[in-house]
Scaffold this motif. Structure first.
Motif, PDB file in Angstrom:
ATOM      1  N   MET A  69      47.504 -26.724 -21.369  1.00 58.05           N
ATOM      2  CA  MET A  69      47.435 -26.340 -22.787  1.00 58.05           C
ATOM      3  C   MET A  69      48.114 -24.977 -22.968  1.00 58.05           C
ATOM      4  O   MET A  69      47.557 -24.046 -23.529  1.00 58.05           O
ATOM      5  CB  MET A  69      45.957 -26.308 -23.227  1.00 58.05           C
ATOM      6  CG  MET A  69      45.675 -26.057 -24.700  1.00 58.05           C
ATOM      7  SD  MET A  69      46.452 -27.183 -25.876  1.00 58.05           S
ATOM      8  CE  MET A  69      45.582 -28.712 -25.559  1.00 58.05           C
ATOM      9  N   GLY A  70      49.348 -24.869 -22.461  1.00 58.76           N
ATOM     10  CA  GLY A  70      50.057 -23.602 -22.534  1.00 58.76           C
ATOM     11  C   GLY A  70      50.513 -23.299 -23.956  1.00 58.76           C
ATOM     12  O   GLY A  70      50.885 -24.197 -24.703  1.00 58.76           O
ATOM     13  N   HIS A  71      50.455 -22.034 -24.314  1.00 56.69           N
ATOM     14  CA  HIS A  71      50.939 -21.612 -25.631  1.00 56.69           C
ATOM     15  C   HIS A  71      51.814 -20.375 -25.507  1.00 56.69           C
ATOM     16  O   HIS A  71      51.539 -19.472 -24.707  1.00 56.69           O
ATOM     17  CB  HIS A  71      49.773 -21.270 -26.567  1.00 56.69           C
ATOM     18  CG  HIS A  71      48.839 -22.406 -26.824  1.00 56.69           C
ATOM     19  ND1 HIS A  71      49.273 -23.695 -27.053  1.00 56.69           N
ATOM     20  CD2 HIS A  71      47.480 -22.455 -26.889  1.00 56.69           C
ATOM     21  CE1 HIS A  71      48.221 -24.482 -27.258  1.00 56.69           C
ATOM     22  NE2 HIS A  71      47.130 -23.757 -27.156  1.00 56.69           N
ATOM     23  N   ASN A  72      52.853 -20.337 -26.316  1.00 56.95           N
ATOM     24  CA  ASN A  72      53.659 -19.131 -26.497  1.00 56.95           C
ATOM     25  C   ASN A  72      54.016 -19.050 -27.977  1.00 56.95           C
ATOM     26  O   ASN A  72      53.698 -19.953 -28.755  1.00 56.95           O
ATOM     27  CB  ASN A  72      54.903 -19.129 -25.598  1.00 56.95           C
ATOM     28  CG  ASN A  72      55.828 -20.315 -25.837  1.00 56.95           C
ATOM     29  OD1 ASN A  72      55.628 -21.107 -26.753  1.00 56.95           O
ATOM     30  ND2 ASN A  72      56.849 -20.443 -24.992  1.00 56.95           N
ATOM     31  N   PHE A 135      56.974 -21.010 -33.304  1.00 57.92           N
ATOM     32  CA  PHE A 135      56.383 -22.245 -32.770  1.00 57.92           C
ATOM     33  C   PHE A 135      56.052 -22.049 -31.302  1.00 57.92           C
ATOM     34  O   PHE A 135      56.458 -21.065 -30.680  1.00 57.92           O
ATOM     35  CB  PHE A 135      57.355 -23.432 -32.961  1.00 57.92           C
ATOM     36  CG  PHE A 135      58.733 -23.209 -32.410  1.00 57.92           C
ATOM     37  CD1 PHE A 135      59.033 -23.513 -31.087  1.00 57.92           C
ATOM     38  CD2 PHE A 135      59.737 -22.668 -33.201  1.00 57.92           C
ATOM     39  CE1 PHE A 135      60.304 -23.286 -30.579  1.00 57.92           C
ATOM     40  CE2 PHE A 135      61.013 -22.433 -32.700  1.00 57.92           C
ATOM     41  CZ  PHE A 135      61.291 -22.751 -31.378  1.00 57.92           C
ATOM     42  N   CYS A 136      55.304 -23.005 -30.758  1.00 58.66           N
ATOM     43  CA  CYS A 136      55.013 -23.044 -29.323  1.00 58.66           C
ATOM     44  C   CYS A 136      55.988 -24.031 -28.685  1.00 58.66           C
ATOM     45  O   CYS A 136      56.154 -25.149 -29.166  1.00 58.66           O
ATOM     46  CB  CYS A 136      53.575 -23.496 -29.082  1.00 58.66           C
ATOM     47  SG  CYS A 136      53.193 -23.765 -27.332  1.00 58.66           S
ATOM     48  N   SER A 137      56.607 -23.610 -27.565  1.00 59.60           N
ATOM     49  CA  SER A 137      57.612 -24.480 -26.939  1.00 59.60           C
ATOM     50  C   SER A 137      57.046 -25.403 -25.860  1.00 59.60           C
ATOM     51  O   SER A 137      57.792 -26.163 -25.251  1.00 59.60           O
ATOM     52  CB  SER A 137      58.762 -23.634 -26.359  1.00 59.60           C
ATOM     53  OG  SER A 137      58.295 -22.794 -25.304  1.00 59.60           O
ATOM     54  N   PHE A 138      55.736 -25.366 -25.613  1.00 62.17           N
ATOM     55  CA  PHE A 138      55.135 -26.314 -24.666  1.00 62.17           C
ATOM     56  C   PHE A 138      55.387 -27.728 -25.196  1.00 62.17           C
ATOM     57  O   PHE A 138      55.279 -27.965 -26.402  1.00 62.17           O
ATOM     58  CB  PHE A 138      53.634 -26.040 -24.543  1.00 62.17           C
ATOM     59  CG  PHE A 138      52.956 -26.747 -23.403  1.00 62.17           C
ATOM     60  CD1 PHE A 138      52.817 -26.128 -22.168  1.00 62.17           C
ATOM     61  CD2 PHE A 138      52.443 -28.032 -23.571  1.00 62.17           C
ATOM     62  CE1 PHE A 138      52.179 -26.773 -21.114  1.00 62.17           C
ATOM     63  CE2 PHE A 138      51.804 -28.684 -22.523  1.00 62.17           C
ATOM     64  CZ  PHE A 138      51.673 -28.058 -21.287  1.00 62.17           C
ATOM     65  N   PRO A 139      55.744 -28.690 -24.303  1.00 63.56           N
ATOM     66  CA  PRO A 139      56.133 -30.027 -24.790  1.00 63.56           C
ATOM     67  C   PRO A 139      55.161 -30.620 -25.809  1.00 63.56           C
ATOM     68  O   PRO A 139      53.957 -30.652 -25.580  1.00 63.56           O
ATOM     69  CB  PRO A 139      56.159 -30.857 -23.505  1.00 63.56           C
ATOM     70  CG  PRO A 139      56.530 -29.866 -22.442  1.00 63.56           C
ATOM     71  CD  PRO A 139      55.850 -28.582 -22.845  1.00 63.56           C
ATOM     72  N   ALA A 140      55.715 -31.036 -26.920  1.00 61.81           N
ATOM     73  CA  ALA A 140      55.007 -31.730 -28.013  1.00 61.81           C
ATOM     74  C   ALA A 140      54.083 -30.829 -28.836  1.00 61.81           C
ATOM     75  O   ALA A 140      53.433 -31.305 -29.769  1.00 61.81           O
ATOM     76  CB  ALA A 140      54.215 -32.938 -27.496  1.00 61.81           C
ATOM     77  N   HIS A 141      53.996 -29.556 -28.531  1.00 62.51           N
ATOM     78  CA  HIS A 141      53.095 -28.694 -29.305  1.00 62.51           C
ATOM     79  C   HIS A 141      53.676 -28.260 -30.650  1.00 62.51           C
ATOM     80  O   HIS A 141      52.943 -28.014 -31.598  1.00 62.51           O
ATOM     81  CB  HIS A 141      52.728 -27.433 -28.505  1.00 62.51           C
ATOM     82  CG  HIS A 141      51.698 -27.685 -27.444  1.00 62.51           C
ATOM     83  ND1 HIS A 141      50.931 -26.695 -26.883  1.00 62.51           N
ATOM     84  CD2 HIS A 141      51.319 -28.857 -26.842  1.00 62.51           C
ATOM     85  CE1 HIS A 141      50.118 -27.232 -25.981  1.00 62.51           C
ATOM     86  NE2 HIS A 141      50.337 -28.533 -25.932  1.00 62.51           N
ATOM     87  N   ALA A 142      55.000 -28.149 -30.732  1.00 67.30           N
ATOM     88  CA  ALA A 142      55.599 -27.547 -31.928  1.00 67.30           C
ATOM     89  C   ALA A 142      55.428 -28.396 -33.184  1.00 67.30           C
ATOM     90  O   ALA A 142      55.536 -27.882 -34.293  1.00 67.30           O
ATOM     91  CB  ALA A 142      57.083 -27.266 -31.692  1.00 67.30           C
ATOM     92  N   ILE A 144      52.714 -29.467 -34.276  1.00 72.04           N
ATOM     93  CA  ILE A 144      51.535 -28.907 -34.944  1.00 72.04           C
ATOM     94  C   ILE A 144      51.586 -27.383 -34.950  1.00 72.04           C
ATOM     95  O   ILE A 144      51.267 -26.743 -35.945  1.00 72.04           O
ATOM     96  CB  ILE A 144      50.242 -29.380 -34.239  1.00 72.04           C
ATOM     97  CG1 ILE A 144      50.102 -30.890 -34.363  1.00 72.04           C
ATOM     98  CG2 ILE A 144      49.016 -28.673 -34.816  1.00 72.04           C
ATOM     99  CD1 ILE A 144      49.011 -31.481 -33.503  1.00 72.04           C
ATOM    100  N   MET A 145      52.010 -26.829 -33.802  1.00 76.50           N
ATOM    101  CA  MET A 145      51.978 -25.362 -33.646  1.00 76.50           C
ATOM    102  C   MET A 145      53.272 -24.756 -34.166  1.00 76.50           C
ATOM    103  O   MET A 145      54.200 -24.454 -33.397  1.00 76.50           O
ATOM    104  CB  MET A 145      51.762 -24.983 -32.178  1.00 76.50           C
ATOM    105  CG  MET A 145      50.464 -25.535 -31.601  1.00 76.50           C
ATOM    106  SD  MET A 145      50.119 -24.905 -29.946  1.00 76.50           S
ATOM    107  CE  MET A 145      49.467 -23.287 -30.310  1.00 76.50           C
ATOM    108  N   ASN A 146      53.350 -24.576 -35.465  1.00 76.97           N
ATOM    109  CA  ASN A 146      54.542 -23.981 -36.053  1.00 76.97           C
ATOM    110  C   ASN A 146      54.180 -23.294 -37.359  1.00 76.97           C
ATOM    111  O   ASN A 146      53.143 -23.572 -37.943  1.00 76.97           O
ATOM    112  CB  ASN A 146      55.615 -25.053 -36.290  1.00 76.97           C
ATOM    113  CG  ASN A 146      55.184 -26.049 -37.344  1.00 76.97           C
ATOM    114  OD1 ASN A 146      55.245 -25.765 -38.549  1.00 76.97           O
ATOM    115  ND2 ASN A 146      54.704 -27.200 -36.922  1.00 76.97           N
TER     116      ASN A 146
HETATM  117 CO    CO Z   1      51.176 -24.620 -27.006  1.00 74.71          CO
END
Ligand code: CO
Length: 153
Positions: A69-72, A135-142, A144-146
């Motif tokens: 569940m990495g986030h940046n 956004f978060c660049s972890f696969p498939a996160h962007a 939702i995470m944007n």
């Molecule tokens: Co993330």
């Protein structure tokens, strides 16, 4: 009586501190992320004339490790986002960002639960006439995470 006075003083100090935090943070933003793949805000503003440098602090308030569940926080022009994400898939060790990707305006490192990270960057190359996103660049996160980065001259 003395006890009541001390409590009143503490309450006053606390409210003064909160006000300072709100008025002095114009050149920085603090973003929380969690185990449910969410950021806690959808938009922030960068004022170029007020802020030659801008800093972002990212907190991961969840418990899952970065591998799961990495986030940046990555900032690019909105029109570059999809290509940056696609190219980044080959670079997990670099937070899913292509090494030296010049389309990336700024990014934090990728963190896991209970970690915190910050990045500062110059604002001079941002163009207020263009649309930017974070956004978060972890696969498939962007998906939702944007959110939107509003740039003001
Ligand atoms: Co993330």
């Amino acid at each position: 009586m003395k006890k009541i006075l001390i409590s009143a003083f503490i309450a006053l100090s606390a409210s003064a501190m909160a006000q300072d935090a709100a008025t002095t943070n114009a050149c920085s933003v603090s973003i929380d992320s969690n185990d449910a793949m969410q950021f806690n805000l959808k938009e922030f503003e960068i004022n170029k004339s007020q802020c030659p440098e801008f800093s972002i602090t990212l907190k991961h308030v969840g418990n899952l490790p970065a591998a799961a569940m990495g986030h940046n926080v990555v900032i690019t022009q909105a029109s570059d986002k999809d290509a940056v994400l696609k190219d980044g898939l080959a670079f997990p060790a670099n937070g899913y960002l292509k090494e030296g990707d010049e389309r990336v305006v700024a990014h934090t490192k990728l963190i896991g639960g209970q970690e915190e990270t910050s990045v500062s960057f110059p604002t001079k190359d941002l163009d207020a006439s263009k649309a930017y996103e974070f956004f978060c660049s972890f696969p498939a996160h962007a998906t939702i995470m944007n959110g939107k980065v509003k740039v003001v001259e």
